[in-house]
Motif scaffolding. Structure first.
Motif, mmCIF file in Angstrom:
data_model
loop_
_atom_site.group_PDB
_atom_site.id
_atom_site.type_symbol
_atom_site.label_atom_id
_atom_site.label_comp_id
_atom_site.label_asym_id
_atom_site.label_seq_id
_atom_site.Cartn_x
_atom_site.Cartn_y
_atom_site.Cartn_z
ATOM 1 N N ARG A 144 16.570 -36.091 -40.575
ATOM 2 C CA ARG A 144 15.166 -36.483 -40.908
ATOM 3 C C ARG A 144 14.251 -36.881 -39.788
ATOM 4 N NH1 ARG A 144 19.430 -40.164 -40.644
ATOM 5 N NH2 ARG A 144 18.960 -42.181 -41.336
ATOM 6 N N VAL A 145 14.874 -36.812 -38.732
ATOM 7 C CA VAL A 145 14.048 -37.265 -37.546
ATOM 8 C C VAL A 145 13.407 -35.957 -36.905
ATOM 9 C CG1 VAL A 145 15.932 -37.131 -35.674
ATOM 10 C CG2 VAL A 145 14.186 -38.608 -35.381
ATOM 11 N N ARG A 146 12.469 -36.435 -36.396
ATOM 12 C CA ARG A 146 11.649 -35.123 -35.600
ATOM 13 C C ARG A 146 12.238 -35.004 -34.375
ATOM 14 N NH1 ARG A 146 5.230 -34.859 -36.669
ATOM 15 N NH2 ARG A 146 5.104 -35.584 -38.704
ATOM 16 N N THR A 147 12.507 -33.715 -33.883
ATOM 17 C CA THR A 147 12.970 -33.575 -32.613
ATOM 18 C C THR A 147 12.245 -34.311 -31.396
ATOM 19 O OG1 THR A 147 13.523 -31.367 -33.512
ATOM 20 C CG2 THR A 147 13.803 -31.527 -31.133
ATOM 21 N N SER A 148 10.978 -34.263 -31.591
ATOM 22 C CA SER A 148 10.061 -34.657 -30.538
ATOM 23 C C SER A 148 10.372 -36.410 -30.483
ATOM 24 C CB SER A 148 8.473 -34.321 -30.542
ATOM 25 O OG SER A 148 8.076 -34.905 -31.835
ATOM 26 N N GLY A 149 10.562 -36.996 -31.661
ATOM 27 C CA GLY A 149 10.679 -38.280 -31.736
ATOM 28 C C GLY A 149 12.016 -38.580 -31.190
ATOM 29 N N LEU A 206 13.418 -45.830 -38.954
ATOM 30 C CA LEU A 206 13.658 -44.497 -39.326
ATOM 31 C C LEU A 206 13.707 -44.700 -40.850
ATOM 32 C CD1 LEU A 206 13.764 -41.427 -38.757
ATOM 33 C CD2 LEU A 206 16.388 -41.825 -38.322
ATOM 34 N N GLY A 207 14.453 -45.193 -41.409
ATOM 35 C CA GLY A 207 15.117 -45.427 -42.777
ATOM 36 C C GLY A 207 16.024 -44.427 -43.207
ATOM 37 N N LEU A 412 2.734 -44.046 -34.870
ATOM 38 C CA LEU A 412 2.023 -42.794 -34.499
ATOM 39 C C LEU A 412 2.370 -41.651 -35.368
ATOM 40 C CD1 LEU A 412 2.350 -43.291 -30.644
ATOM 41 C CD2 LEU A 412 0.192 -43.567 -31.736
ATOM 42 N N ASN A 413 3.070 -41.809 -36.361
ATOM 43 C CA ASN A 413 3.541 -40.708 -37.171
ATOM 44 C C ASN A 413 4.434 -39.691 -36.376
ATOM 45 O OD1 ASN A 413 4.127 -39.562 -39.723
ATOM 46 N ND2 ASN A 413 2.348 -38.230 -39.550
ATOM 47 N N MET A 414 5.270 -39.980 -35.425
ATOM 48 C CA MET A 414 5.827 -39.240 -34.701
ATOM 49 C C MET A 414 7.280 -39.348 -34.826
ATOM 50 S SD MET A 414 3.770 -39.761 -31.201
ATOM 51 C CE MET A 414 4.885 -39.029 -29.868
ATOM 52 N N LEU A 415 7.918 -40.252 -35.733
ATOM 53 C CA LEU A 415 9.294 -40.452 -35.822
ATOM 54 C C LEU A 415 10.122 -39.536 -36.913
ATOM 55 C CD1 LEU A 415 11.774 -42.161 -34.788
ATOM 56 C CD2 LEU A 415 10.946 -44.068 -36.682
ATOM 57 N N ARG A 416 9.228 -39.379 -38.024
ATOM 58 C CA ARG A 416 10.048 -38.797 -39.221
ATOM 59 C C ARG A 416 9.467 -37.676 -39.632
ATOM 60 N NH1 ARG A 416 13.519 -41.965 -43.452
ATOM 61 N NH2 ARG A 416 13.968 -40.081 -44.942
ATOM 62 N N VAL A 417 10.071 -36.480 -40.292
ATOM 63 C CA VAL A 417 9.435 -35.257 -40.793
ATOM 64 C C VAL A 417 8.751 -35.639 -42.109
ATOM 65 C CG1 VAL A 417 11.082 -34.008 -39.260
ATOM 66 C CG2 VAL A 417 11.444 -34.398 -41.731
ATOM 67 N N PRO A 418 7.830 -34.996 -42.347
ATOM 68 C CA PRO A 418 7.233 -35.073 -43.606
ATOM 69 C C PRO A 418 8.263 -34.833 -44.770
ATOM 70 C CG PRO A 418 5.858 -33.585 -42.362
ATOM 71 C CD PRO A 418 7.036 -33.694 -41.781
ATOM 72 N N LEU B 50 4.839 -33.577 -23.592
ATOM 73 C CA LEU B 50 3.760 -33.594 -24.722
ATOM 74 C C LEU B 50 3.376 -32.446 -25.466
ATOM 75 C CD1 LEU B 50 1.452 -35.761 -21.806
ATOM 76 C CD2 LEU B 50 2.354 -36.491 -24.180
ATOM 77 N N TRP B 51 3.691 -31.237 -24.744
ATOM 78 C CA TRP B 51 3.304 -29.893 -25.501
ATOM 79 C C TRP B 51 4.427 -29.785 -26.640
ATOM 80 C CZ3 TRP B 51 7.172 -26.296 -26.167
ATOM 81 C CH2 TRP B 51 6.834 -25.000 -26.684
ATOM 82 N N LEU B 52 5.759 -30.133 -26.269
ATOM 83 C CA LEU B 52 6.691 -30.148 -27.482
ATOM 84 C C LEU B 52 6.208 -30.905 -28.350
ATOM 85 C CD1 LEU B 52 10.561 -29.843 -27.191
ATOM 86 C CD2 LEU B 52 9.507 -31.893 -28.583
ATOM 87 N N THR B 53 5.665 -32.035 -28.240
ATOM 88 C CA THR B 53 5.572 -33.183 -29.270
ATOM 89 C C THR B 53 4.400 -32.526 -30.337
ATOM 90 O OG1 THR B 53 6.179 -34.939 -28.088
ATOM 91 C CG2 THR B 53 4.657 -35.580 -29.888
ATOM 92 N N ARG B 54 3.640 -32.207 -29.551
ATOM 93 C CA ARG B 54 1.941 -31.514 -30.220
ATOM 94 C C ARG B 54 2.500 -30.465 -30.909
ATOM 95 N NH1 ARG B 54 -3.387 -31.747 -29.677
ATOM 96 N NH2 ARG B 54 -4.578 -29.928 -30.006
ATOM 97 N N ASN B 55 3.198 -29.203 -30.376
ATOM 98 C CA ASN B 55 3.440 -28.249 -30.862
ATOM 99 C C ASN B 55 4.242 -28.336 -32.284
ATOM 100 O OD1 ASN B 55 5.797 -25.950 -31.074
ATOM 101 N ND2 ASN B 55 3.998 -25.135 -30.343
ATOM 102 N N GLU B 56 5.374 -29.546 -32.212
ATOM 103 C CA GLU B 56 6.137 -29.597 -33.348
ATOM 104 C C GLU B 56 5.308 -30.235 -34.309
ATOM 105 O OE1 GLU B 56 8.833 -32.881 -33.261
ATOM 106 O OE2 GLU B 56 10.650 -31.660 -34.367
ATOM 107 N N THR B 57 4.264 -31.466 -33.847
ATOM 108 C CA THR B 57 3.457 -31.895 -35.227
ATOM 109 C C THR B 57 2.634 -31.054 -35.783
ATOM 110 O OG1 THR B 57 3.506 -33.852 -33.710
ATOM 111 C CG2 THR B 57 1.490 -33.818 -35.356
ATOM 112 N N ASN B 58 2.182 -29.925 -35.080
ATOM 113 C CA ASN B 58 1.328 -29.174 -35.825
ATOM 114 C C ASN B 58 2.017 -28.076 -36.584
ATOM 115 O OD1 ASN B 58 -0.965 -29.844 -34.448
ATOM 116 N ND2 ASN B 58 -0.802 -28.393 -32.597
#
Lengths: 490, 74
Positions: A144-149, A206-207, A412-418, B50-58
């Motif tokens: 459930r975690v975002r890779t970037s997070g 994260l939950g 920042l909505n960067m932790l968990r996938v939708p 930063l690129w990875l984060t933006r790319n994944e978010t989109n």
């Protein structure tokens, strides 16, 4: 008789080769973590899980190279960097180079240098420890975690937070060592404890995975897609653990018996070999006994057993190790069960219990069973009080840094996938493919709190509806049925 | 870009060997350019994250938009 120059040269080259070999073998830790976590994932999350482990290396390595190594040498007195080259903590020693910029990426120690055989391979051993802290967290937060997070969090913990802990309590001049005799030979606290408790802070934000807990507080279980792969991964981790232990030793040509721990007190390779082997034996036995034959906790018990004895691995009797490891595995089992069922903490691999709490238990055990041992250059005696001071310093460092960093990412909505991505599976969403195209896709199953296996989709939709009801705005249509083969092209 | 702080490679090697390694031998260390290279590396790592984060978010937002209907999220 060999000339002294030849003896010295042989010793130098052996030392360089020794650390290089430990580094190469410690890669098995990461092969193991990746294999373990991928096996523990549901089929729909296998590749996303594995890629997360691989990118750990891409992220933690530069952070540690550019910053972490300097932190290790220059923050041994506390959170403020030391700026003088000598006299740190009242101990004048040639090992403190902070004032010369030692550890900074543009200095002579951080590149090809015929005058320094050791620093580069020693740095590499440390960077492998750094990856390990990241991998410990990685498994707990899968699916459930975002890779970037995850990567932002692991950069912080693997590149900085654990390094601060190591500077304080796992160095020749750390304030915990010099003033309190803190003794943590194979990093029960500074690696395992820090990583596990940092993860605890992250998990609160994260939950749990959608569907993990039912409305009555019962715990459901997801089906790992390949249990054999999981067990194989753990066996690889255990193999890498021997190298981890070996890398905790220093070679000292001018002292008996030729080996020393990281505090430069005498030690032997044989002693730690006995400890880790008896630790695994006691841990497996304890895990099997306390969990009443549960395969996951039997094999995790081996890990917990070794972690429970790692602080004193250089001084414990193997007879003591076997008993402590047996009990340590039981502690990890009950702790993990409590966190899962009472705290409702969805730690997919039990990392918080096995590494975090059992790691700090190991620190305390050192103060109970080996108090009086003179640790570090000041000869300060290790004591229960000193070990507790270490726990009191390191536990909050780990927890609050993990909690705050993940809180910011969450905001920042960067932790968990939708939610829809989590339910569909991260592989299809992140990488556009099912990674087992040669096998027909079965319906996902889930084990209810009473042990019954049922198809997961209805359960997951119901859990999603509960989440949407308590969150802002969005609603869920429970009548929506899955179409076709359950696959959506993305 | 000159990342080598000696007059010549031969000179550096001879210097290192004759001193038994005591003088060391490194291609960029302690030159101004080594600082520039380090800063470039730090910038690369930061920009990549930063690129990875933006790319994944989109990408995740796009995927969620397509999957919400299947899972009945309105």
């Amino acid at each position: 008789m060999l000339a002294q120059e030849t003896v010295d040269l042989t010793a130098t080259v052996f030392t360089e080769a020794y650390y290089f070999i430990t580094v190469a073998l410690m890669w098995l830790l990461h092969v193991g973590f990746m294999t373990y976590e991928a096996g523990a994932s549901r089929r729909k999350n296998v590749m996303a899980t594995a890629i997360k482990n691989i990118l750990t290396i891409a992220v933690v390595t530069p952070v540690f190279y550019y910053l972490g190594w300097w932190v290790y040498f220059c923050m041994q007195e506390g959170l403020l960097p030391t700026t003088t080259a000598d006299g740190k903590n009242g101990v004048d020693t040639a090992f403190y180079f902070c004032g010369d910029g030692y550890g900074l990426p543009w200095t002579g120690s951080m590149g090809p240098n015929l005058g320094d055989n050791i620093t580069a391979v020693f740095w590499a051993a440390f960077v492998l420890f750094s990856w390990t802290t990241g991998s410990i967290m990685s498994g707990a937060i899968i699916e459930r975690v975002r890779t970037s997070g995850y990567l932002w969090l692991t950069a912080l913990m693997g590149g900085i937070i654990w390094v601060i802990a190591a500077a304080w309590g796992w160095s020749f001049g750390g304030w915990l060592v010099l003033h309190f005799g803190y003794h943590d030979f194979a990093a029960s606290g500074v690696v395992h404890g820090i990583a596990g408790i940092f993860t605890l802070g992250v998990l609160f934000n994260l939950g749990p995975r959608i569907g993990r807990y039912d409305r009555n507080g019962g715990t459901r279980s997801f089906k790992p897609h390949n249990l054999h792969m999981t067990l194989q991964g753990l066996m690889l981790i255990f193999t890498g653990f021997y190298a981890f232990y070996a890398a905790c030793l220093a070679i000292t040509a001018d002292a008996v018996p030729g080996w020393a721990n990281i505090y430069f007190s005498p030690a032997t390779l044989g002693a730690i070999t006995l400890t880790i082997t008896m630790g695994f034996a006691g841990g497996f036995a304890g895990g099997y006994y306390f969990s009443k034959r549960d395969p996951f906790w039997t094999i995790s018990g081996g890990l917990a057993g070794v972690i429970a004895v790692s602080s004193g691995a250089d001084v414990y009797s193997p007879n003591l190790v076997f008993i402590l490891a047996f009990l340590g595995a039981g502690f990890a089992y009950y702790c993990g069960t409590f966190l899962e069922q009472r705290v409702r903490l969805d730690d997919a691999v039990g990392a918080v219990a096995v590494h975090g709490f059992t790691g700090f238990l190991g620190v305390i055990l050192m103060g109970i069973f080996a108090s009086g041992y003179p640790t570090g250059p000041s000869g300060m005696e290790t004591s229960l009080l000193g070990q507790l001071v270490g726990v009191a310093a390191l536990f909050p460092l780990a927890f609050f840094s993990g909690y705050l960093a993940s809180w910011v990412l969450k905001k920042l909505n960067m932790l968990r996938v939708p939610p829809a991505v989590e339910l569909e599976g991260l592989d299809v969403a992140e990488y556009g493919s099912d990674f087992f195209p040669e096998h027909a896709k079965d319906r996902e199953m889930i084990t209810l709190a009473d042990g019954t296996d049922v198809e997961a989709e209805a359960i997951l939709r119901e859990a999603l509806a509960d989440i949407m009801a308590t969150s802002s705005g969005a609603t869920i249509d429970l009548t929506k049925e899955e179409a076709g083969d359950g696959h959506v092209s993305v | 870009m000159d990342t080598f702080p000696y007059e010549s490679w031969e000179e550096a090697i001879v210097d290192a060997v004759e001193s038994g390694g005591a003088n060391g031998y490194f291609t960029w260390a302690q030159s101004d350019m080594s600082v520039v290279l380090a800063l470039l590396g730090i910038a690369l790592a930061a920009v990549w994250m930063l690129w990875l984060t933006r790319n994944e978010t989109n990408h995740l937002n796009e995927c969620a938009g397509r999957l919400n209907e299947k899972w009945g999220i309105n």
